[in-house]
Each structure stands twice: as structure tokens, then as C-alpha cells.
Enzyme design. Structure first.
Site, short mmCIF file in Angstrom:
data_model
loop_
_atom_site.label_atom_id
_atom_site.label_comp_id
_atom_site.label_asym_id
_atom_site.label_seq_id
_atom_site.Cartn_x
_atom_site.Cartn_y
_atom_site.Cartn_z
CD GLU A 168 53.64 -17.10 24.79
OE1 GLU A 168 53.96 -16.99 23.59
OE2 GLU A 168 53.57 -16.14 25.55
CD GLU A 357 57.36 -15.35 28.03
OE1 GLU A 357 56.94 -14.60 27.11
OE2 GLU A 357 57.87 -16.47 27.81
C1 FCB Z 1 56.49 -14.67 24.02
C2 FCB Z 1 57.55 -15.73 24.01
C3 FCB Z 1 58.92 -15.23 24.40
C4 FCB Z 1 59.20 -13.86 23.82
C5 FCB Z 1 58.07 -12.91 24.12
C6 FCB Z 1 58.29 -11.51 23.61
O1 FCB Z 1 55.46 -15.03 23.19
O2 FCB Z 1 57.21 -16.77 24.88
O3 FCB Z 1 59.87 -16.19 23.99
O4 FCB Z 1 59.49 -13.95 22.49
O5 FCB Z 1 56.88 -13.40 23.59
#
Ligand code: FCB
Length: 460
Positions: A168, A357
Site C-alpha cells: 500500500e 487483504e
Molecule cells: C492495511 C495494512 C495492514 C493493516 C490493515 C488493517 O492498510 O496494510 O497492515 O493495518 O490495513
């Protein structure tokens, strides 16, 4: 219509994700150097409750038990990151053998258990020594980062196939160099644009390096993505504001990678990034990734806000909209991941999408040694169902990783928001699989889930 894990196809990768600073602890053990998060977390009023990651989940010492747990939960892919300053305490130069040994142990044990390791090279913990030289705002970071990538691939590339270059970039440059709410706590447009451009160059350069050192690796990088909608759906100013925010949050890093340049047409202020461009940079920003990692949690509602600097737009938080939300104040809106997948799929150059994620923080209820997290369970089921809807429509999505294996250090929010499939008692380090974790393990064993016409999941 019912579905099982098999409906996603045989090659679909199911996994869980973590990141070094959020779980490892052992912040100064065995020769590790400090990272910007070690430093930032010790600054006053930066982290909720004054928390820090000195011990976190103590994964550094408990990795074997945690990997065994992943195995017992039928999870066959584990995404984790490498702490740069654990293996290169000063960022470049001398290698810390004990740091290398640690990741070798993790990788080897994963493989022994039949768990595929997926490594993120950079999940936000720049060595503090490099921040002293300007960190991501210094163009030299391309050289430092290449040194780190070279070290990782030479040490681990013989056994690790899946690599993600950055986690990210929009978040670590935006929160870390523009808003100052994440490490290293810098603020302002100039530091943000410089950091953003250098990160965008590193994401492509990292990809090139991995391929040149290990041609057979699968290389990707990950992006945060929030589906954007105008707050007042027919208001032209809100619609225009949404387009700008979308350019900033969702397009700034992925488009130059694919040769589309920075989205300056939609967001004029980004033209200032040209100040940091050198000859041939446009070409250097490009790299053909084997896959892209999509990280999606919510959708954002955007309104026109004339007083907001640069974008003249603001995000209307979920709490101001009277909608179901998580502890992060993120709206629960499962179709957001479906829209995100469609959007990514519309880029011709994307070969494959992996959801690297997705997950949620809620208050978990502990009773009789069980952790009842009905809201997280529902969230995961509903989002996975949306991934399947997209996949059935031909979207090239080929993996899904839950954020996260176990409750951990959630950056500026400290240990308050718990995202884990596994509960962690931070006083004793005891792990307890939550109901959501039990469900995920069952699902991965191939239990049938039903889905109704609205795309919500239920069980018979
Ligand atoms: C994302 C991050 C991860 C975690 C989630 C909730 O932005 O990559 O490390 O903190 O959010």
C-alpha cells in the site's frame, strides 16, 4: 445457490496476511536495527494508548507455534513481510546473519508444513538509519531499496516463489509523509509527492530486480483500494470531488506502473510530482507484474469541500452516515470488494488479481474460553461471497487472504482494533481461535455455504 471453496477453482490461493512490525516484537533482539516505526511509536501522543510494537505478538519467538496453528487451521498460504532493519540494521551495508536465520527458519518451517510463503518486501518499516537521510523523500532510496531486495532474493529466493514489492504505497506515503499520522510523521505536499514518486519508482525497480535474479518467481505488489461514491449521488460537485479522491487514493500508484502515467488530468495538483521526475522516469515507473494485490476494506463517500486544501473534497466517515461500521469507523459494505475487483479487471495490463487483504475489527465477546466474533464472521462470509460473484463473472481473481491471522499492533490505533481470526491475550500471549477462525478452517476443508439472491451467505 450453494458454494464451497472448490467453486473458486483449484489454483485459488487461500491465506492469511501479517506484517513484520505488527507481529514480530523482538524490536532490538539479535542485532536488529531500529525502524521508523520503532522510533515513531515512542513519540508522545502518536499511538493510541501509548502502545508500541516492542513485543507485539512475539512472533519472533513464537513463530513455530503460530505456523503450526496456521497449518491446523487448514490455511495453505501465509503472507508476511520482512523487517528490513532486522536483516540490514543500517538499511544498507552489513548483513545481520541472525536476522537472515530467523526468516530462513520461518520459510523452512512453512515449507515443511506445506504452507506457501508469500513475502512482502516492504510493509512500512523503513530502517531508521535511512530515514535520517530523508527516507522515501530522498531519491537515493531507490539504491537502498535495491540493495535490500537483492539481499532478500539472494537469501530466500531459492525457496520463496511469491513476492510482493510494496504494501500500500498510498497509505505509507500519504499517512507517513503528508498527514504525519504514521511513521515517520512527516507532513506536507512536497514530502508526500517526493516520497510517492520514489515509492512508485521502487515498486517497478523491485519487480525488475526480482525477475532478473529469479526469473521463475511470481512478482506482484499490493494496493489499497476503496470503492468511491459521491455522498449526494446526483450532486455534480460531489461527483467531481469523488473523481479527484479516486485519482489520489486508487490510481496514483497502479497507473504509472502500467504505463498510464500519474492521473494528473483528474487531479491537477499531482502535476507537481514532475518536479521530482528525472529523464526516462516514465519508462522506469513501468513494470509488468505477474499479479496485483488488491487490499479492500470498505467504500468511501466523498463530498465537495471547498475549504479542503488541494483536493477540495472530504470523506464523510461512516459514523456520520448512520451505517454499520467497524471499530476503524469503516463502513461494512460487502459489494465494495466486488466493485474493486471489476475496476481492477478493467485494466488490460493486469494479468491476475489476488485479494491480499480483507477483514474487519470488531469487539469480540469472550465467553467460556470461546471468542464469539459474529460480526467478523459475517463480514468475511459476505465479502468472500462477493469475490465469488465477481469470479463467476469472469474476473481474474485468483486468491484471497484474510487480514489477519491474529490480533496485532494496528499502527496508530495500537492494540485496540482487533482484526485477527485468532485472539491474542497480549498479557500472556495466549492464542485462542475465534469463531471466525473456526469457520474459515471449516470452509477451507470444503464445507458448503449457501448464498441467497442478495449475495449474502448463510448455512443450512
Ligand atoms: C492495511 C495494512 C495492514 C493493516 C490493515 C488493517 O492498510 O496494510 O497492515 O493495518 O490495513
Amino acid at each position: 445457490m450453494g458454494f464451497t471453496k472448490d467453486d473458486f477453482g483449484e489454483g485459488f490461493a487461500w491465506g492469511v496476511s501479517t506484517a513484520a512490525y505488527q507481529v514480530e516484537g523482538a524490536h532490538n533482539a539479535d542485532g536488529k536495527g531500529p525502524s521508523i516505526w520503532d522510533t515513531f511509536a515512542k513519540r508522545k501522543r502518536k499511538i493510541m494508548g501509548g502502545h508500541h510494537g516492542d513485543t507485539a505478538c512475539d512472533f519472533y519467538n513464537r513463530y513455530a507455534d503460530d505456523l503450526a496453528l496456521i497449518y491446523e487451521m487448514n490455511i495453505s498460504n501465509y503472507r508476511f513481510s520482512i523487517s528490513w532493519s532486522r536483516i540490514l540494521p543500517h538499511g544498507i551495508g552489513a548483513v545481520n546473519k541472525k536476522g537472515i536465520d530467523f526468516y530462513n527458519r520461518v520459510i523452512d518451517f512453512c515449507l515443511e508444513l506445506g504452507i506457501e510463503p508469500w513475502i512482502t518486501l516492504y510493509h512500512w518499516d523503513l530502517p531508521e538509519a535511512l530515514q535520517q537521510k530523508g527516507g522515501w523523500t530522498n531519491r537515493e532510496v531507490i539504491h537502498w531499496f535495491s540493495y535490500f531486495v537483492d539481499c532478500c532474493i539472494k537469501n530466500f529466493g531459492d525457496r520463496v516463489k511469491y513476492w510482493m514489492v510494496l504494501n500500500e504505497p498510498m497509505v505509507f506515503t500519504g499517512a507517513g509523509y503528508f498527514l504525519g499520522v504514521h511513521a515517520p510523521g512527516k507532513k506536507g505536499l512536497s514530502s508526500f509527492l517526493a516520497a510517492a514518486h520514489h515509492a512508485a519508482l521502487c515498486q517497478a525497480e523491485g519487480g525488475r530486480m526480482i525477475k532478473s535474479l529469479r526469473n521463475h518467481s511470481k512478482v506482484g505488489t499490493t494496493f489499497s483500494y476503496s470503492h468511491i461514491e459521491p455522498f449526494r449521488s446526483t450532486n455534480e460537485k460531489d461527483i467531481a470531488a469523488g473523481i479527484k479522491v479516486d485519482a489520489l487514493l486508487n490510481r496514483l500508484f497502479i497507473e504509472p506502473l502500467m504505463g498510464l502515467g500519474y492521473p494528473t488530468k483528474e487531479l491537477k495538483i499531482l502535476e507537481r510530482i514532475e518536479r521530482y521526475m528525472h529523464p526516462h522516469d516514465e519508462k522506469k515507473l513501468q513494470f509488468d507484474m505477474d499479479f496485483v494485490g488488491l487490499q479492500n476494506y470498505t467504500r468511501e463517500m466523498v463530498a465537495y469541500a471547498p475549504l479542503m486544501p488541494f483536493v477540495k473534497a472530504k470523506i464523510i466517515k461512516a459514523s456520520q452516515r448512520n451505517v454499520t461500521r467497524t471499530l476503524m469507523d469503516w463502513e461494512v459494505h460487502p459489494p465494495c470488494i466486488y466493485h474493486a475487483l471489476h475496476r481492477y479487471n478493467s485494466y488490460d495490463k493486469i494479468k491476475e488479481i489476488v485479494v491480499t487483504e480483507n477483514g474487519a475489527a470488531f469487539h469480540d465477546i469472550q465467553e467460556n474460553g470461546m471468542v464469539n466474533d459474529a460480526e467478523r464472521l459475517q463480514y468475511l462470509q459476505d465479502h468472500i461471497a462477493q469475490v465469488l460473484l465477481a469470479k463467476r463473472e469472469g474476473i481474474k481473481v485468483n486468491g484471497y487472504f484474510v487480514w489477519t491471522l491474529m490480533d496485532n499492533f494496528e499502527w496508530a490505533e495500537g492494540y485496540y482494533p482487533r482484526f485477527g481470526l485468532v485472539h491474542v491475550d497480549f498479557a500472556t500471549q495466549k492464542r485462542t481461535v475465534k469463531n471466525s477462525g473456526k469457520w474459515y478452517s471449516e470452509f477451507l476443508k470444503n464445507t458448503t455455504a449457501m448464498i441467497n439472491e442478495e449475495g449474502r451467505v448463510f448455512y443450512k
